[in-house]
Design a protein around this motif. Structure first.
Motif, mmCIF file in Angstrom:
data_model
loop_
_atom_site.group_PDB
_atom_site.id
_atom_site.type_symbol
_atom_site.label_atom_id
_atom_site.label_comp_id
_atom_site.label_asym_id
_atom_site.label_seq_id
_atom_site.Cartn_x
_atom_site.Cartn_y
_atom_site.Cartn_z
ATOM 1 N N GLN A 55 9.128 -10.009 -7.910
ATOM 2 C CA GLN A 55 8.604 -9.326 -9.083
ATOM 3 C C GLN A 55 7.192 -9.801 -9.402
ATOM 4 O O GLN A 55 6.313 -8.999 -9.763
ATOM 5 N N TYR A 58 4.926 -8.274 -6.887
ATOM 6 C CA TYR A 58 4.795 -6.836 -7.149
ATOM 7 C C TYR A 58 3.862 -6.597 -8.334
ATOM 8 O O TYR A 58 2.967 -5.743 -8.277
ATOM 9 N N GLU A 79 4.894 4.849 -6.234
ATOM 10 C CA GLU A 79 5.922 5.269 -5.301
ATOM 11 C C GLU A 79 5.301 5.917 -4.067
ATOM 12 O O GLU A 79 5.717 5.654 -2.934
ATOM 13 N N LYS A 84 6.398 -0.971 -3.229
ATOM 14 C CA LYS A 84 7.471 -1.956 -3.060
ATOM 15 C C LYS A 84 7.544 -2.448 -1.621
ATOM 16 O O LYS A 84 7.668 -3.639 -1.357
#
Length: 556
Positions: A55, A58, A79, A84
């Protein structure tokens, strides 16, 4: 091999050589567990990378990319960029680099870490390192000194490893360059045929005797899952919270003290055109971009289609969306950009706004006023929050008291008979893969339940959702079923196995004939198979080729 083929290119045999690959497809369910525990996001050669580390990585990557958009990413962009997966790849590469460094004997000393940190300008105050500023900045970024220093060690180790590996570099000969060039650019074209079990399934004859004989050899593959039947008492925080009374005074006080939680700040939606010019660019570049931006302001003032101008002129990633930035509140954009946007009116186009990213022309599209939910609108949420705060300690008290009562009564049933107000939940038989509704996400409960033997009472079970007392009413061990119980499934599997063997046999026969010198086209002509042409493909495959990429290296 390729050189031999070129040298023998005129021989009849070589002219008819083709590649035959029997592609036998057996579809099985494959499970992969990347995590050794619920706290592990990725495991690389036994090294676990936690969800927290993922996290943090990210968030850092997200913020770096968002900075290119003035502080906020357009909706859906993260996305579409596969953010990710990018972070996962980065973490894996870093882990492999650390592991390689360990094998090479490369280390980073405590003194090196200390010297690096004390020299970082972020932690300087009045010309020297400030421990207070160090701890304050780490705390603001949700880091402890230990965590930060561990990350510093990893980063420095990676940097040192790359540098040391670079020291092994040597001059590459012209021959090696040519070999690599040939490998990267060499292409081949092959003919092949695909032999699938699907082509043989219809020809498989299934007799009861043969199926029964085969089933005896694979019976254990069809064993049932173990099942358990429970009685339990639920002291989950959600259930206990319902018993907690919250008065109006508490509700009003919480609302007044936390009014910001129920307030949505003003948001604005804007488009922009960005001409990139950073701090590393020359003065000439800045002058050129500033002039071009001024010209675009003039064009925008005369046009009623700002989005079209953004698509044509903007150098930022949002240009494909007509410069759309979506809604954002104060504090989400860099100061100069934010100051301009929040001083404009809907439909207004700004003059040139300079930021560290370059030169912006901004159009304010819409203002979404700030709103505050009323007490009545927030009341249910406040009650739930206040109940949750008290639920954990109360749940433990109630669960502990009940457990002592069960032990004193001698059994769960005896306790239930003496305490009619205590709700006992009965599940009936279930498997791990089909837990009762409400328990499917509570893995601690399920793990504890399946560790019990029939007639055994658990200790006080604490999970993330609350406390439980569990009694195993009954346990059914796995059983190998009779053929009649799974006949349809077994028949399908039996046909698939025989069809696969036939496909393999056919592939072997064709390959044997090919090696004996028979023509590939003649062999295939008397079958129901089809010769396919891969087209020219390189070591990395071909963009439009139907040839399986996984087999590309074999043909080289």
């Amino acid at each position: 091999m390729l050189q031999i083929l070129r040298n023998k290119a005129q021989s009849t045999f070589i002219q008819v050589i083709v590649v035959i690959i029997a592609l036998v497809f057996i579809f099985w369910g494959v499970g992969a567990n990347m995590m050794n525990s619920r706290q592990t996001a990725i495991t690389v050669n036994g090294e676990e990378i936690s969800f927290e580390d993922f996290q943090i990585a990210y968030d850092r990557t997200y913020q770096n990319i968002a900075a290119q958009f003035g502080g906020t990413l357009p909706a859906g962009l993260a996305e579409s960029l596969g953010l990710k997966q990018q972070v996962v790849n980065q973490l894996i590469q870093a882990a492999l680099l650390r592991q390689g460094a360990t094998k090479m004997g490369i280390m980073v000393s405590e003194e090196e870490i200390q010297n690096t940190i004390t020299s970082m300008v972020q932690f300087q105050e009045r010309g020297g390192f400030s421990m207070d500023k160090y701890k304050s900045l780490l705390s603001a970024n949700r880091l402890t000194p230990h965590k930060f220093e561990t990350n510093m060690r990893f980063d420095m180790l990676a940097e040192k490893t790359v540098r040391d590996i670079g020291n092994f570099a040597a001059l590459t000969s012209e021959y090696e360059v040519q070999q690599l060039y040939r490998q990267d650019n060499e292409k081949v074209s092959v003919e092949y045929t695909r032999i699938s079990p699907d082509d043989f399934s219809a020809n498989v004859t299934v007799t009861d005797e043969a199926l029964a004989s085969w089933f005896e050899t694979v019976r254990d593959n069809y064993r049932s899952e173990p099942q358990i039947s429970l009685k339990y008492i639920d002291f989950s925080f959600a259930e206990v919270g319902k018993k907690i009374t919250v008065d109006e005074t508490q509700i009003q006080a919480y609302y007044d003290e936390n009014i910001t939680l129920f307030t949505t700040p003003e948001k604005r939606r804007a488009r922009h055109i960005l001409l990139k010019a950073g701090t590393d660019d020359s003065e000439e570049v800045h002058k050129e971009k500033a002039k071009k931006a001024a010209d675009i302001v003039t064009l925008a003032a005369a046009s009623d289609d700002f989005a079209a101008l953004a698509q044509e002129y903007s150098e930022g990633p949002s240009n494909t969306n007509g410069g759309e930035l979506g809604f954002f509140a104060k504090g989400q954009m860099i100061p100069a950009f934010e100051q301009a946007v929040f001083s404009m009116q809907p439909g207004e186009i700004s003059n040139v706004v300079k930021t560290s990213f370059g030169y912006h022309i901004i159009k304010l599209e819409e203002i979404q006023p700030a709103t505050t939910r009323s007490l009545s609108e927030a009341k249910a949420e406040i009650i739930s929050t206040l109940q949750s705060k008290e639920a954990e300690s109360l749940a433990f008290q109630l669960a502990n008291s009940a457990y002592e009562g069960i032990i004193g009564a001698g059994s769960l049933d005896a306790y239930a008979n003496a305490n009619n107000d205590q709700k006992i939940i009965e599940t009936g038989y279930f498997t791990r893969s089909t837990p009762p509704a409400g328990l499917s996400i509570d893995s601690e409960f399920i793990d504890k339940a399946f560790s019990l033997k029939a007639g055994e009472l658990s200790s006080l079970v604490k999970t993330t959702s609350g406390f439980y007392i569990i009694f195993a009413e009954g346990v059914q061990e796995p059983e190998s079923p009779a053929l009649a119980q799974v006949k349809d499934e077994a028949t399908t599997d039996y046909i698939a196995e025989l069809a696969t063997k036939e496909a393999q046999k056919t592939a072997g026969e064709i390959l044997s004939k090919l090696r004996s010198g028979e023509s590939f086209s003649d062999i295939i002509a008397v079958t129901a198979l089809e010769i396919k042409d891969s087209g020219f493909i390189g070591h990395n495959g071909g963009e439009q080729s139907s040839f399986p990429a996984a087999l590309t290296e074999q043909i080289f």
